[in-house]
Design a protein around this motif. Sequence first.
Motif, PDB file in Angstrom:
ATOM      1  N   GLN A  51       5.976 -10.107  83.703  1.00 47.73           N
ATOM      2  CA  GLN A  51       7.485 -11.000  83.428  1.00 47.73           C
ATOM      3  C   GLN A  51       6.702 -12.739  83.143  1.00 47.73           C
ATOM      4  O   GLN A  51       7.380 -13.465  82.773  1.00 47.73           O
ATOM      5  CB  GLN A  51       8.172 -11.486  84.013  1.00 47.73           C
ATOM      6  N   GLY A  52       5.396 -12.934  82.745  1.00 50.70           N
ATOM      7  CA  GLY A  52       4.487 -13.874  83.328  1.00 50.70           C
ATOM      8  C   GLY A  52       4.044 -13.856  81.649  1.00 50.70           C
ATOM      9  O   GLY A  52       4.212 -13.190  81.008  1.00 50.70           O
ATOM     10  N   LYS A  53       2.949 -15.386  81.372  1.00 49.34           N
ATOM     11  CA  LYS A  53       2.260 -14.901  79.811  1.00 49.34           C
ATOM     12  C   LYS A  53       1.398 -16.105  80.559  1.00 49.34           C
ATOM     13  O   LYS A  53       0.717 -17.342  81.489  1.00 49.34           O
ATOM     14  CB  LYS A  53       3.198 -15.577  79.032  1.00 49.34           C
ATOM     15  N   ARG A  54       0.059 -16.264  79.716  1.00 57.49           N
ATOM     16  CA  ARG A  54      -0.462 -16.324  79.411  1.00 57.49           C
ATOM     17  C   ARG A  54      -1.026 -17.324  78.262  1.00 57.49           C
ATOM     18  O   ARG A  54      -0.958 -17.141  76.878  1.00 57.49           O
ATOM     19  CB  ARG A  54      -2.039 -15.983  79.702  1.00 57.49           C
ATOM     20  N   VAL A  55      -1.730 -18.814  78.740  1.00 58.61           N
ATOM     21  CA  VAL A  55      -1.971 -19.435  76.885  1.00 58.61           C
ATOM     22  C   VAL A  55      -3.472 -19.905  77.365  1.00 58.61           C
ATOM     23  O   VAL A  55      -3.834 -20.342  77.872  1.00 58.61           O
ATOM     24  CB  VAL A  55      -1.444 -20.635  76.842  1.00 58.61           C
ATOM     25  N   ALA A  56      -4.314 -19.470  76.521  1.00 65.87           N
ATOM     26  CA  ALA A  56      -6.060 -19.350  76.082  1.00 65.87           C
ATOM     27  C   ALA A  56      -5.856 -20.263  75.350  1.00 65.87           C
ATOM     28  O   ALA A  56      -5.405 -20.612  74.711  1.00 65.87           O
ATOM     29  CB  ALA A  56      -6.066 -18.938  76.066  1.00 65.87           C
ATOM     30  N   PHE A  57      -6.849 -21.421  75.292  1.00 63.90           N
ATOM     31  CA  PHE A  57      -7.244 -23.048  75.228  1.00 63.90           C
ATOM     32  C   PHE A  57      -9.037 -22.906  74.240  1.00 63.90           C
ATOM     33  O   PHE A  57      -9.389 -22.355  75.050  1.00 63.90           O
ATOM     34  CB  PHE A  57      -7.516 -24.298  76.335  1.00 63.90           C
ATOM     35  N   ASP A  58      -9.008 -23.054  72.962  1.00 62.40           N
ATOM     36  CA  ASP A  58     -10.247 -22.787  72.387  1.00 62.40           C
ATOM     37  C   ASP A  58     -10.170 -24.386  72.020  1.00 62.40           C
ATOM     38  O   ASP A  58      -9.629 -24.046  70.357  1.00 62.40           O
ATOM     39  CB  ASP A  58     -10.822 -21.682  72.534  1.00 62.40           C
ATOM     40  N   GLY A  59     -10.656 -25.570  71.694  1.00 59.68           N
ATOM     41  CA  GLY A  59     -10.254 -26.683  71.256  1.00 59.68           C
ATOM     42  C   GLY A  59      -9.023 -26.951  71.046  1.00 59.68           C
ATOM     43  O   GLY A  59      -8.073 -26.877  72.185  1.00 59.68           O
ATOM     44  N   ALA A  60      -8.390 -27.448  69.745  1.00 55.21           N
ATOM     45  CA  ALA A  60      -6.916 -27.447  69.457  1.00 55.21           C
ATOM     46  C   ALA A  60      -6.154 -25.896  69.836  1.00 55.21           C
ATOM     47  O   ALA A  60      -5.150 -26.360  69.331  1.00 55.21           O
ATOM     48  CB  ALA A  60      -7.094 -28.397  68.326  1.00 55.21           C
ATOM     49  N   GLY A  61      -6.951 -24.669  69.803  1.00 52.72           N
ATOM     50  CA  GLY A  61      -6.584 -23.835  68.852  1.00 52.72           C
ATOM     51  C   GLY A  61      -5.555 -23.295  70.465  1.00 52.72           C
ATOM     52  O   GLY A  61      -5.948 -23.237  71.568  1.00 52.72           O
ATOM     53  N   ARG A  62      -4.326 -22.400  70.258  1.00 50.62           N
ATOM     54  CA  ARG A  62      -3.744 -21.866  71.744  1.00 50.62           C
ATOM     55  C   ARG A  62      -3.156 -20.792  71.686  1.00 50.62           C
ATOM     56  O   ARG A  62      -3.024 -20.407  70.364  1.00 50.62           O
ATOM     57  CB  ARG A  62      -2.759 -22.727  72.306  1.00 50.62           C
ATOM     58  N   THR A  63      -4.204 -19.563  72.376  1.00 49.67           N
ATOM     59  CA  THR A  63      -3.285 -18.276  72.285  1.00 49.67           C
ATOM     60  C   THR A  63      -2.578 -18.014  72.955  1.00 49.67           C
ATOM     61  O   THR A  63      -3.148 -18.388  74.058  1.00 49.67           O
ATOM     62  CB  THR A  63      -4.526 -17.278  71.944  1.00 49.67           C
ATOM     63  N   VAL A  64      -1.234 -17.016  73.081  1.00 54.98           N
ATOM     64  CA  VAL A  64      -0.191 -17.065  74.327  1.00 54.98           C
ATOM     65  C   VAL A  64      -0.398 -15.655  73.746  1.00 54.98           C
ATOM     66  O   VAL A  64      -0.428 -14.429  72.979  1.00 54.98           O
ATOM     67  CB  VAL A  64       0.646 -17.393  74.127  1.00 54.98           C
ATOM     68  N   THR A  65      -0.510 -14.731  75.751  1.00 55.81           N
ATOM     69  CA  THR A  65      -0.490 -13.885  75.840  1.00 55.81           C
ATOM     70  C   THR A  65       0.536 -13.017  76.620  1.00 55.81           C
ATOM     71  O   THR A  65       0.310 -13.823  77.294  1.00 55.81           O
ATOM     72  CB  THR A  65      -2.081 -13.371  76.230  1.00 55.81           C
ATOM     73  N   ASP A  66       0.858 -12.120  76.558  1.00 58.05           N
ATOM     74  CA  ASP A  66       2.338 -11.411  77.453  1.00 58.05           C
ATOM     75  C   ASP A  66       1.682 -10.731  78.658  1.00 58.05           C
ATOM     76  O   ASP A  66       0.283 -10.171  78.074  1.00 58.05           O
ATOM     77  CB  ASP A  66       3.158 -10.433  76.445  1.00 58.05           C
ATOM     78  N   GLY A  67       2.184 -11.204  79.951  1.00 59.31           N
ATOM     79  CA  GLY A  67       1.354 -10.255  80.763  1.00 59.31           C
ATOM     80  C   GLY A  67       1.707  -8.635  80.614  1.00 59.31           C
ATOM     81  O   GLY A  67       3.495  -8.228  79.306  1.00 59.31           O
ATOM     82  N   PRO A  68       1.756  -7.396  81.385  1.00 63.41           N
ATOM     83  CA  PRO A  68       0.741  -7.731  82.862  1.00 63.41           C
ATOM     84  C   PRO A  68      -0.434  -8.341  82.065  1.00 63.41           C
ATOM     85  O   PRO A  68      -0.864  -7.455  81.433  1.00 63.41           O
ATOM     86  CB  PRO A  68       1.541  -6.154  83.442  1.00 63.41           C
ATOM     87  N   PHE A  69      -1.037  -8.467  83.124  1.00 59.43           N
ATOM     88  CA  PHE A  69      -2.752  -8.797  83.626  1.00 59.43           C
ATOM     89  C   PHE A  69      -3.467  -8.504  83.865  1.00 59.43           C
ATOM     90  O   PHE A  69      -2.628  -7.618  84.831  1.00 59.43           O
ATOM     91  CB  PHE A  69      -2.310  -9.765  84.144  1.00 59.43           C
ATOM     92  N   PRO A  70      -4.496  -7.756  83.198  1.00 61.34           N
ATOM     93  CA  PRO A  70      -5.462  -6.476  84.321  1.00 61.34           C
ATOM     94  C   PRO A  70      -6.083  -7.273  85.936  1.00 61.34           C
ATOM     95  O   PRO A  70      -5.412  -8.272  86.148  1.00 61.34           O
ATOM     96  CB  PRO A  70      -6.226  -6.464  83.068  1.00 61.34           C
ATOM     97  N   GLU A  71      -6.470  -6.607  86.239  1.00 60.77           N
ATOM     98  CA  GLU A  71      -6.944  -7.406  87.430  1.00 60.77           C
ATOM     99  C   GLU A  71      -6.569  -7.887  88.901  1.00 60.77           C
ATOM    100  O   GLU A  71      -6.468  -8.496  88.613  1.00 60.77           O
ATOM    101  CB  GLU A  71      -8.432  -8.337  87.522  1.00 60.77           C
ATOM    102  N   THR A  72      -5.443  -6.930  89.092  1.00 56.23           N
ATOM    103  CA  THR A  72      -3.985  -6.657  89.775  1.00 56.23           C
ATOM    104  C   THR A  72      -4.832  -8.011  91.492  1.00 56.23           C
ATOM    105  O   THR A  72      -4.398  -8.824  91.356  1.00 56.23           O
ATOM    106  CB  THR A  72      -3.941  -5.771  90.985  1.00 56.23           C
ATOM    107  N   ARG A  73      -6.789  -7.829  91.884  1.00 54.71           N
ATOM    108  CA  ARG A  73      -6.901  -8.280  92.364  1.00 54.71           C
ATOM    109  C   ARG A  73      -6.761 -10.002  92.575  1.00 54.71           C
ATOM    110  O   ARG A  73      -7.145 -10.774  93.739  1.00 54.71           O
ATOM    111  CB  ARG A  73      -8.020  -7.613  93.200  1.00 54.71           C
ATOM    112  N   GLU A  74      -7.107 -10.460  91.165  1.00 53.44           N
ATOM    113  CA  GLU A  74      -7.305 -11.207  91.020  1.00 53.44           C
ATOM    114  C   GLU A  74      -6.050 -12.089  90.351  1.00 53.44           C
ATOM    115  O   GLU A  74      -5.765 -13.346  90.538  1.00 53.44           O
ATOM    116  CB  GLU A  74      -8.250 -11.878  89.313  1.00 53.44           C
TER     117      GLU A  74
END
Length: 124
Positions: A51-74
């Motif tokens: 139900q979450g999202k991640r936003v990755a930053f690279d300089g001025a760029g932004r990339t949004v990734t929908d969950g679920p995310f791998p590596e549950t332990r993290e």
Amino acid sequence: MRVMVLVKATKDSEAGLMPSAELLEAMGRFNEDLIKAGIMRAGEGLRPSSQGKRVAFDGAGRTVTDGPFPETRELVAGFWLWEVRDMAEAVEWVRRCPNPMPGPSEIEIRPLYEMADFAEPPQR
């Protein structure tokens, strides 16, 4: 000293399985003890990463990734914000905590930066 106490996610928490009534009751008692001791500042459970999202930053760029995310332990399933004397006191409290998951689980304790930490030059 303020610390963030992170309850790590498990396959069950990522599947959205709710805690048993017994676990909710035990955690409620533990939270009440934290409040009575003047330790707890905040605490919440988090919904699964699906139900979450991640936003990755690279300089001025932004990339949004929908969950679920791998590596549950993290992933984090919940948190507390505590005010304690020192890390030893935080560890004492975590040792008293009911197991937050039905099976094996892990809790991480991390100190927060305080404004005074930024007054000194960084050490390398």
